[in-house]
Design an enzyme around this catalytic site. Structure first.
Site, PDB file in Angstrom:
ATOM      1  CE1 TYR A 153       8.211 -96.076   0.242  1.00 38.40           C
ATOM      2  CE2 TYR A 153       6.715 -97.676  -0.762  1.00 38.40           C
ATOM      3  CZ  TYR A 153       7.623 -97.340   0.228  1.00 38.40           C
ATOM      4  OH  TYR A 153       7.960 -98.256   1.195  1.00 38.40           O
ATOM      5  CE  LYS A 157      11.327 -98.142   0.143  1.00 37.68           C
ATOM      6  NZ  LYS A 157      12.439 -98.249   1.124  1.00 37.68           N
TER       7      LYS A 157
HETATM    8  N1  LIG Z   1       5.464-100.428   6.733  1.00 40.26           N
HETATM    9  C1  LIG Z   1       5.318-100.939   5.532  1.00 40.26           C
HETATM   10  O1  LIG Z   1       4.215-101.386   5.158  1.00 40.26           O
HETATM   11  C2  LIG Z   1       6.491-101.025   4.594  1.00 40.26           C
HETATM   12  C3  LIG Z   1       6.374-101.838   3.454  1.00 40.26           C
HETATM   13  C4  LIG Z   1       7.434-101.931   2.588  1.00 40.26           C
HETATM   14  C5  LIG Z   1       8.604-101.237   2.847  1.00 40.26           C
HETATM   15  N2  LIG Z   1       8.707-100.449   3.939  1.00 40.26           N
HETATM   16  C6  LIG Z   1       9.978 -99.739   4.168  1.00 40.26           C
HETATM   17  O2  LIG Z   1      10.476-100.082   5.425  1.00 40.26           O
HETATM   18  C7  LIG Z   1      11.366 -99.052   5.885  1.00 40.26           C
HETATM   19  C8  LIG Z   1      11.026 -98.721   7.322  1.00 40.26           C
HETATM   20  O3  LIG Z   1       9.744 -98.156   7.400  1.00 40.26           O
HETATM   21  P1  LIG Z   1       8.714 -98.459   8.582  1.00 40.26           P
HETATM   22  O4  LIG Z   1       7.506 -99.044   7.980  1.00 40.26           O
HETATM   23  O5  LIG Z   1       9.391 -99.145   9.694  1.00 40.26           O
HETATM   24  O6  LIG Z   1       8.260 -96.964   8.988  1.00 40.26           O
HETATM   25  P2  LIG Z   1       8.696 -95.981  10.131  1.00 40.26           P
HETATM   26  O7  LIG Z   1       8.387 -96.533  11.476  1.00 40.26           O
HETATM   27  O8  LIG Z   1       8.136 -94.658   9.757  1.00 40.26           O
HETATM   28  O9  LIG Z   1      10.281 -95.964   9.998  1.00 40.26           O
HETATM   29  C9  LIG Z   1      10.967 -95.154   9.124  1.00 40.26           C
HETATM   30  C10 LIG Z   1      12.195 -94.694   9.887  1.00 40.26           C
HETATM   31  O10 LIG Z   1      13.065 -94.021   8.984  1.00 40.26           O
HETATM   32  C11 LIG Z   1      13.514 -92.843   9.608  1.00 40.26           C
HETATM   33  N3  LIG Z   1      13.789 -91.874   8.576  1.00 40.26           N
HETATM   34  C12 LIG Z   1      12.928 -91.391   7.638  1.00 40.26           C
HETATM   35  N4  LIG Z   1      13.553 -90.480   6.881  1.00 40.26           N
HETATM   36  C13 LIG Z   1      14.824 -90.406   7.346  1.00 40.26           C
HETATM   37  C14 LIG Z   1      15.952 -89.643   7.002  1.00 40.26           C
HETATM   38  N5  LIG Z   1      15.915 -88.758   6.009  1.00 40.26           N
HETATM   39  N6  LIG Z   1      17.100 -89.829   7.677  1.00 40.26           N
HETATM   40  C15 LIG Z   1      17.165 -90.702   8.695  1.00 40.26           C
HETATM   41  N7  LIG Z   1      16.131 -91.466   9.073  1.00 40.26           N
HETATM   42  C16 LIG Z   1      14.977 -91.293   8.417  1.00 40.26           C
HETATM   43  C17 LIG Z   1      12.399 -92.401  10.531  1.00 40.26           C
HETATM   44  O11 LIG Z   1      12.895 -91.658  11.630  1.00 40.26           O
HETATM   45  P3  LIG Z   1      12.895 -90.054  11.661  1.00 40.26           P
HETATM   46  O12 LIG Z   1      11.607 -89.594  11.018  1.00 40.26           O
HETATM   47  O13 LIG Z   1      13.005 -89.712  13.101  1.00 40.26           O
HETATM   48  O14 LIG Z   1      14.104 -89.631  10.878  1.00 40.26           O
HETATM   49  C18 LIG Z   1      11.858 -93.728  11.012  1.00 40.26           C
HETATM   50  O15 LIG Z   1      12.514 -94.157  12.179  1.00 40.26           O
HETATM   51  C19 LIG Z   1      11.194 -97.898   4.896  1.00 40.26           C
HETATM   52  O16 LIG Z   1      12.271 -97.905   3.981  1.00 40.26           O
HETATM   53  C20 LIG Z   1       9.894 -98.226   4.184  1.00 40.26           C
HETATM   54  O17 LIG Z   1       9.841 -97.660   2.902  1.00 40.26           O
HETATM   55  C21 LIG Z   1       7.681-100.334   4.841  1.00 40.26           C
END
Ligand SMILES: NC(=O)c1ccc[n+]([C@@H]2O[C@H](COP(=O)([O-])OP(=O)(O)OC[C@H]3O[C@@H](n4cnc5c(N)ncnc54)[C@H](OP(=O)(O)O)[C@@H]3O)[C@@H](O)[C@H]2O)c1
Length: 247
Positions: A153, A157
């Protein structure tokens, strides 16, 4: 509501916009005047988000790792809005596997979404974009720091961080900016699944602010990067991580 309308009349695409950070950004963009297309795979989540976001939101179902799905997304944007101002390439996923247990499937799944998905989300948007356009990629504090078992992961990133630097060069002369927004631990489904309740407590305690971010705190910075308030920023990585990767 916000007393600024920095995104009045703008059209935005937010991948992963049905939940978490993407959903919070969609809400904020709309509050600031934008029309927003959210994109993701789960129809129920898309429907719930659009019902909540209101008349200036549309949903398209698909995967960022499927080029035909992205083509349908941008065809829908073109048909209803003609052009596109903002792309928030935010869809992402990740899980833990320590060195020694990493599988080809784990690598493919992670990189297909976070790297290939980000590349085609942006590349396929470009024909609809022009001067004043803003592209925001979702990185992670994990792209900078080492965290046990998060190698694949984190490497994905780190790749995203470089894409913004390279694309700022590729986009010279277009008037389109591209930046990376790198959240730290943020209270979303992904964090719960990847870390578990105990893991979330540990991660929350690791940054100087000693808590998880609310997704709205990430959405607020996405709105800044989408707007002309960040007009002299391109190729930047903007950390919104409570200091986690800065200390
Ligand atoms: N939460 C944290 O602590 C954190 C920290 C650093 C970075 N991030 C990054 O922030 C971003 C958003 O994550 P989040 O924390 O908000 O989690 P989340 O609520 O799980 O959101 C991820 C979203 O991406 C969508 N998704 C995943 N795979 C996909 C695909 N192949 N095609 C289209 N949509 C897809 C999911 O929807 P579906 O499953 O319905 O497709 C979901 O709506 C990600 O890139 C994650 O790596 C998160």
């Amino acid at each position: 509501m916000h007393d600024v309308n920095r995104l009045d009349g703008k059209t935005a695409v937010i991948t992963g916009g049905a939940t978490g950070i993407g959903r919070a950004a969609a809400k904020r963009f709309i509050e600031e005047g934008a029309f927003v297309f959210i994109f993701g795979r789960r129809q129920e989540a898309l429907d719930a988000a659009v019902a909540d976001l209101g008349p200036n939101a549309r949903a398209v179902n698909g995967s960022v790792s499927d080029e035909a799905d992205l083509d349908r997304l941008y065809a829908a944007v073109k048909a209803e809005r003609g052009t596109l101002d903002i792309v928030f390439a935010n869809a992402g996923a990740g899980s833990q596997l320590p060195l020694g247990e990493i599988t080809a499937g784990h690598i493919d799944e992670t990189f297909d979404t976070n790297v290939k998905g980000t590349i085609f989300t942006v590349q396929k948007a470009l024909p609809l974009m022009g001067t004043g356009g803003s592209i925001i990629l979702t990185g992670s504090s994990a792209g900078t720091t080492g965290a046990p078992a998060f190698g694949v992961y984190s490497a994905s990133k780190a790749a995203v961080r470089n894409l913004a630097k390279t694309w700022a060069e590729d986009l010279k002369g277009t008037g389109i900016r591209v930046n990376v927004l790198s959240p730290g631990p943020t209270a979303t489904e992904l964090a719960k699944e990847a870390l578990g309740e105990e893991g979330m407590k540990v991660f929350a305690s690791m940054n100087p602010l000693q808590r998880m971010a609310d997704p709205a705190e990430i959405g607020a910075v996405a709105a800044f990067l989408a707007s002309q308030d960040s007009s002299f920023m391109t190729a930047s990585e903007v950390a919104v991580d409570g200091g986690l990767a800065q200390i």
